[in-house]
Design a protein around this motif. Structure first.
Motif, PDB file in Angstrom:
ATOM      1  N   LEU A 211       0.972  -1.407  -0.126  1.00  0.00           N
ATOM      2  CA  LEU A 211       0.113  -0.024   0.122  1.00  0.00           C
ATOM      3  C   LEU A 211       0.782   1.258  -0.010  1.00  0.00           C
ATOM      4  O   LEU A 211       0.759   2.169  -0.795  1.00  0.00           O
ATOM      5  CB  LEU A 211      -1.024  -0.104   1.131  1.00  0.00           C
ATOM      6  CG  LEU A 211      -2.272  -1.017   1.032  1.00  0.00           C
ATOM      7  CD1 LEU A 211      -2.916  -1.019   2.357  1.00  0.00           C
ATOM      8  CD2 LEU A 211      -2.862  -0.637  -0.077  1.00  0.00           C
ATOM      9  N   PRO A 212       1.801   1.265   1.104  1.00  0.00           N
ATOM     10  CA  PRO A 212       2.805   2.779   0.911  1.00  0.00           C
ATOM     11  C   PRO A 212       3.339   2.703  -0.769  1.00  0.00           C
ATOM     12  O   PRO A 212       3.523   3.656  -1.101  1.00  0.00           O
ATOM     13  CB  PRO A 212       3.667   2.535   2.214  1.00  0.00           C
ATOM     14  CG  PRO A 212       3.080   1.592   2.865  1.00  0.00           C
ATOM     15  CD  PRO A 212       2.215   0.762   2.026  1.00  0.00           C
TER      16      PRO A 212
ATOM     17  N   LEU B 137      -0.920  10.780   4.226  1.00  0.00           N
ATOM     18  CA  LEU B 137      -1.687   9.954   3.286  1.00  0.00           C
ATOM     19  C   LEU B 137      -0.957   8.507   3.437  1.00  0.00           C
ATOM     20  O   LEU B 137      -1.956   7.495   3.488  1.00  0.00           O
ATOM     21  CB  LEU B 137      -1.297  10.224   2.005  1.00  0.00           C
ATOM     22  CG  LEU B 137      -2.048  11.631   1.432  1.00  0.00           C
ATOM     23  CD1 LEU B 137      -1.651  12.031   0.243  1.00  0.00           C
ATOM     24  CD2 LEU B 137      -3.540  11.305   1.516  1.00  0.00           C
ATOM     25  N   PHE B 138       0.282   8.363   3.950  1.00  0.00           N
ATOM     26  CA  PHE B 138       0.964   7.157   4.164  1.00  0.00           C
ATOM     27  C   PHE B 138       0.263   6.526   5.286  1.00  0.00           C
ATOM     28  O   PHE B 138       0.173   5.182   5.371  1.00  0.00           O
ATOM     29  CB  PHE B 138       2.649   7.505   4.275  1.00  0.00           C
ATOM     30  CG  PHE B 138       3.163   7.581   2.892  1.00  0.00           C
ATOM     31  CD1 PHE B 138       3.460   6.577   2.176  1.00  0.00           C
ATOM     32  CD2 PHE B 138       3.394   8.699   2.173  1.00  0.00           C
ATOM     33  CE1 PHE B 138       3.926   6.375   0.942  1.00  0.00           C
ATOM     34  CE2 PHE B 138       3.966   8.888   1.008  1.00  0.00           C
ATOM     35  CZ  PHE B 138       4.382   7.859   0.265  1.00  0.00           C
TER      36      PHE B 138
ATOM     37  N   ALA C 254       4.305   5.161  -5.736  1.00  0.00           N
ATOM     38  CA  ALA C 254       4.380   5.121  -7.156  1.00  0.00           C
ATOM     39  C   ALA C 254       3.286   6.058  -7.882  1.00  0.00           C
ATOM     40  O   ALA C 254       3.556   6.868  -8.957  1.00  0.00           O
ATOM     41  CB  ALA C 254       3.980   3.704  -7.426  1.00  0.00           C
ATOM     42  N   ALA C 255       1.969   6.342  -7.210  1.00  0.00           N
ATOM     43  CA  ALA C 255       1.034   7.411  -7.727  1.00  0.00           C
ATOM     44  C   ALA C 255       1.404   8.658  -7.362  1.00  0.00           C
ATOM     45  O   ALA C 255       1.329   9.628  -8.405  1.00  0.00           O
ATOM     46  CB  ALA C 255      -0.204   7.047  -7.006  1.00  0.00           C
ATOM     47  N   LEU C 256       2.240   9.040  -6.299  1.00  0.00           N
ATOM     48  CA  LEU C 256       2.616  10.479  -6.429  1.00  0.00           C
ATOM     49  C   LEU C 256       3.875  10.633  -7.258  1.00  0.00           C
ATOM     50  O   LEU C 256       4.136  11.729  -7.718  1.00  0.00           O
ATOM     51  CB  LEU C 256       3.172  10.614  -4.863  1.00  0.00           C
ATOM     52  CG  LEU C 256       2.239  10.642  -3.668  1.00  0.00           C
ATOM     53  CD1 LEU C 256       2.803  10.711  -2.345  1.00  0.00           C
ATOM     54  CD2 LEU C 256       1.236  11.884  -4.028  1.00  0.00           C
ATOM     55  N   VAL C 257       4.773   9.690  -7.435  1.00  0.00           N
ATOM     56  CA  VAL C 257       5.909   9.704  -8.514  1.00  0.00           C
ATOM     57  C   VAL C 257       5.378   9.998  -9.839  1.00  0.00           C
ATOM     58  O   VAL C 257       5.923  11.025 -10.492  1.00  0.00           O
ATOM     59  CB  VAL C 257       6.936   8.477  -8.401  1.00  0.00           C
ATOM     60  CG1 VAL C 257       7.709   8.504  -9.783  1.00  0.00           C
ATOM     61  CG2 VAL C 257       7.663   8.534  -7.225  1.00  0.00           C
ATOM     62  N   LEU C 258       4.273   9.227 -10.172  1.00  0.00           N
ATOM     63  CA  LEU C 258       3.620   9.411 -11.464  1.00  0.00           C
ATOM     64  C   LEU C 258       2.987  10.827 -11.693  1.00  0.00           C
ATOM     65  O   LEU C 258       3.149  11.364 -12.717  1.00  0.00           O
ATOM     66  CB  LEU C 258       2.616   8.410 -11.833  1.00  0.00           C
ATOM     67  CG  LEU C 258       3.384   7.020 -12.063  1.00  0.00           C
ATOM     68  CD1 LEU C 258       2.061   6.101 -12.263  1.00  0.00           C
ATOM     69  CD2 LEU C 258       4.119   6.898 -13.366  1.00  0.00           C
ATOM     70  N   LYS C 259       2.211  11.390 -10.672  1.00  0.00           N
ATOM     71  CA  LYS C 259       1.536  12.417 -10.541  1.00  0.00           C
ATOM     72  C   LYS C 259       2.669  13.542 -10.727  1.00  0.00           C
ATOM     73  O   LYS C 259       2.459  14.527 -11.408  1.00  0.00           O
ATOM     74  CB  LYS C 259       0.787  12.775  -9.072  1.00  0.00           C
ATOM     75  CG  LYS C 259       0.086  14.085  -9.213  1.00  0.00           C
ATOM     76  CD  LYS C 259      -0.682  14.242  -7.891  1.00  0.00           C
ATOM     77  CE  LYS C 259      -1.356  15.628  -8.025  1.00  0.00           C
ATOM     78  NZ  LYS C 259      -2.149  15.731  -6.770  1.00  0.00           N
TER      79      LYS C 259
END
Length: 71
Positions: A36-37, A61-62, A42-47
């Protein structure tokens, strides 16, 4: 993949299926605690399109992503 690898996966699968429910649940809690973390990162890196960013702004969030679930 050859036959030897397939047998290894089958043996691992049978071993995991034979474990008691509590052990399986412990394995899944551990997998969730890792994945989950990692998915959030990964979502934040992509964003933000960069590997390093200020984690301090996203600590909440974590923590929420890793909170215990109710059964």
């Amino acid at each position: 993949m050859n036959e030897r690898d397939t047998l290894g996966f089958a043996a691992l699968g049978n071993y995991l299926l034979a474990l008691p429910r509590g052990a399986k649940r412990f394995i899944m809690v551990g997998a969730d605690a890792v994945m989950l973390p990692l998915a959030l990162w990964a979502a934040l890196v992509l964003k933000f399109d960069r590997l390093a960013f200020d984690f301090g702004a996203y600590v909440d969030l974590f923590l929420v992503a890793n909170r215990p679930r109710r059964s």
